[in-house]
Design an enzyme around this catalytic site. Structure first.
Site, mmCIF file in Angstrom:
data_model
loop_
_atom_site.group_PDB
_atom_site.id
_atom_site.type_symbol
_atom_site.label_atom_id
_atom_site.label_comp_id
_atom_site.label_asym_id
_atom_site.label_seq_id
_atom_site.Cartn_x
_atom_site.Cartn_y
_atom_site.Cartn_z
ATOM 1 N N LYS A 90 0.926 -1.301 0.011
ATOM 2 C CA LYS A 90 -0.001 0.107 -0.144
ATOM 3 C C LYS A 90 1.005 1.267 0.125
ATOM 4 O O LYS A 90 1.203 1.773 0.982
ATOM 5 C CB LYS A 90 -0.896 -0.088 1.123
ATOM 6 C CG LYS A 90 -2.035 0.959 1.042
ATOM 7 C CD LYS A 90 -3.075 0.636 2.321
ATOM 8 C CE LYS A 90 -4.157 1.795 2.148
ATOM 9 N NZ LYS A 90 -5.147 1.950 1.228
HETATM 10 N N1 PPE Z 1 -8.076 -1.190 -3.139
HETATM 11 C C1 PPE Z 1 -7.493 -0.033 -2.810
HETATM 12 C C2 PPE Z 1 -6.804 0.543 -4.014
HETATM 13 C C3 PPE Z 1 -7.516 0.721 -1.574
HETATM 14 O O1 PPE Z 1 -6.980 1.726 -1.510
HETATM 15 C C4 PPE Z 1 -8.098 0.215 -0.586
HETATM 16 C C5 PPE Z 1 -8.399 0.942 0.707
HETATM 17 C C6 PPE Z 1 -8.696 -1.171 -0.778
HETATM 18 C C7 PPE Z 1 -8.755 -1.887 -1.970
HETATM 19 C C8 PPE Z 1 -9.493 -2.049 0.324
HETATM 20 O O2 PPE Z 1 -8.554 -2.240 1.366
HETATM 21 P P1 PPE Z 1 -9.103 -2.470 2.795
HETATM 22 O O3 PPE Z 1 -9.285 -0.985 3.681
HETATM 23 O O4 PPE Z 1 -7.743 -3.128 3.506
HETATM 24 O O5 PPE Z 1 -10.167 -3.227 2.756
HETATM 25 N N2 PPE Z 1 -8.433 2.243 0.644
HETATM 26 C C9 PPE Z 1 -8.335 2.876 1.774
HETATM 27 C C10 PPE Z 1 -8.104 4.363 1.465
HETATM 28 C C11 PPE Z 1 -9.032 5.259 0.658
HETATM 29 C C12 PPE Z 1 -8.503 6.671 0.565
HETATM 30 O O6 PPE Z 1 -9.031 7.291 -0.284
HETATM 31 O O7 PPE Z 1 -7.461 7.192 1.171
HETATM 32 C C13 PPE Z 1 -9.264 2.984 2.703
HETATM 33 O O8 PPE Z 1 -10.477 2.233 2.328
HETATM 34 O O9 PPE Z 1 -9.049 3.044 3.799
#
Ligand code: PPE
Length: 306
Positions: free
Chosen positions: A159
């Site tokens: 990330k």
């Molecule tokens: N894909 C991406 C590209 C992504 O950024 C997130 C989280 C996810 C999938 C889902 O991951 P998880 O939160 O572990 O289920 N995106 C984070 C940040 C968004 C932002 O704008 O800043 C979030 O949901 O916290």
């Protein structure tokens, strides 16, 4: 979304004032994108505030740093404690957490090794990610003309802030065209993910979601939903998804810490199912929120109370 300030930010083991969390313009991260981060939610449960899947987020942060050869100068335990302490210090009941590890100020040039590693944890109140009524009504999305990064270019399992330039292209295109969000395809044309969410399809009562090889972030909400769905007796298949399978789905939804479980009601102006939240999405959304908010027994030990 305007950011709602809190009081203190944790920086390398100490608290500093929100307004003092500044960095030098020539910090490595500014020129070269060297930041690994997390996004987590703390929910106000009946037994007090609790962070949802804290340990799993910390593990992913340490994994992101491992890929980029960044040694976090704290143990996972110290880091988890610091997250909880940051929430306590800011007297938050419900908030979003943003731990960030950067290559800071010291030397210039691509080689990151001489730069210091700086660690921050910020918390603030953050409401609904894709709009106030997104969780009930669903969102309209488009398939992006931008492809997700190819394997062995930008590692999707990290990330890393740099990956979010690709996300920004996807998001901006969607917004400019009047959609709430974009869905990207991977380099082979299979469904990948949203700019900040993973994606699921429901077809004939079964769930489908793209594999890690489609260059998705290994979402913690994605893993949560797979577990919950299987426990409820649904068959969940992780496999490549051709674009047109999105249109033929009975239900499609996004998952993410910020987006939680958000139904998708149309894709490229093609109505999905009945054009509103479907029964499977609704059930999984309720179950997810009940577990995160501590309204159901913490049987998976996903909550860390303050
Ligand atoms: N894909 C991406 C590209 C992504 O950024 C997130 C989280 C996810 C999938 C889902 O991951 P998880 O939160 O572990 O289920 N995106 C984070 C940040 C968004 C932002 O704008 O800043 C979030 O949901 O916290």
């Amino acid at each position: 979304m305007t950011i709602k300030k809190s009081d203190k930010i944790w920086f390398n083991g100490k608290f500093i004032n929100w307004d003092d969390a500044k960095i030098h313009i020539l910090s490595h991260v500014i020129s070269y994108g060297t930041a690994m981060f997390e996004g987590e939610r703390c929910y106000n449960t009946k037994k007090g505030p609790a962070v949802f899947r804290l340990k799993d987020h910390t593990d992913r942060l340490f994994n992101s740093c491992k890929i980029y050869r960044m040694d976090i100068p704290f143990s996972k335990k110290e880091f988890n404690d610091a997250c909880l302490e940051t929430i306590r210090t800011n007297r938050m009941k419900e908030c979003y957490l943003r731990p960030i590890v950067i290559r800071g100020y010291g030397s210039i040039g691509v080689d990151p090794f001489p730069c210091p590693i700086d660690v921050y944890i910020a918390v603030w109140e953050w409401g609904k990610y894709l709009g106030e009524d997104a969780l009930e009504k669903g969102v309209d999305v488009r398939v992006s003309s931008w492809t997700r990064m190819a394997p062995n270019t930008f590692p999707a399992l990290a990330k890393c802030a740099a990956n979010y330039m690709n996300s920004q292209l996807i998001k901006m295109e969607a917004v400019v065209d009047g959609y709430i969000e974009g869905v990207s395809l991977d380099i082979n044309g299979y469904v990948s993910e949203g700019s900040g969410e993973n994606i699921f399809i429901v077809r004939d009562g079964k769930l489908l979601t793209p594999p890690l090889s489609s260059c998705i972030l290994p979402g913690i909400t994605r893993e949560t939903i797979i577990t919950i769905a299987q426990d409820l007796g649904y068959e969940v298949t992780v496999r490549n998804i051709p674009r047109e399978e999105l249109y033929l789905a009975d239900e499609v939804f996004f998952t993410g810490t910020a987006a939680e479980v958000t139904p998708i009601r149309s894709i490229d102006r093609i109505i999905i199912g009945k054009g509103k939240i479907g029964p499977v999405t609704k059930q999984l959304q309720s179950e997810y929120l009940a577990l995160a908010r501590g309204e159901k027994p913490n049987k998976y030990s996903w909550l860390t109370y303050l």
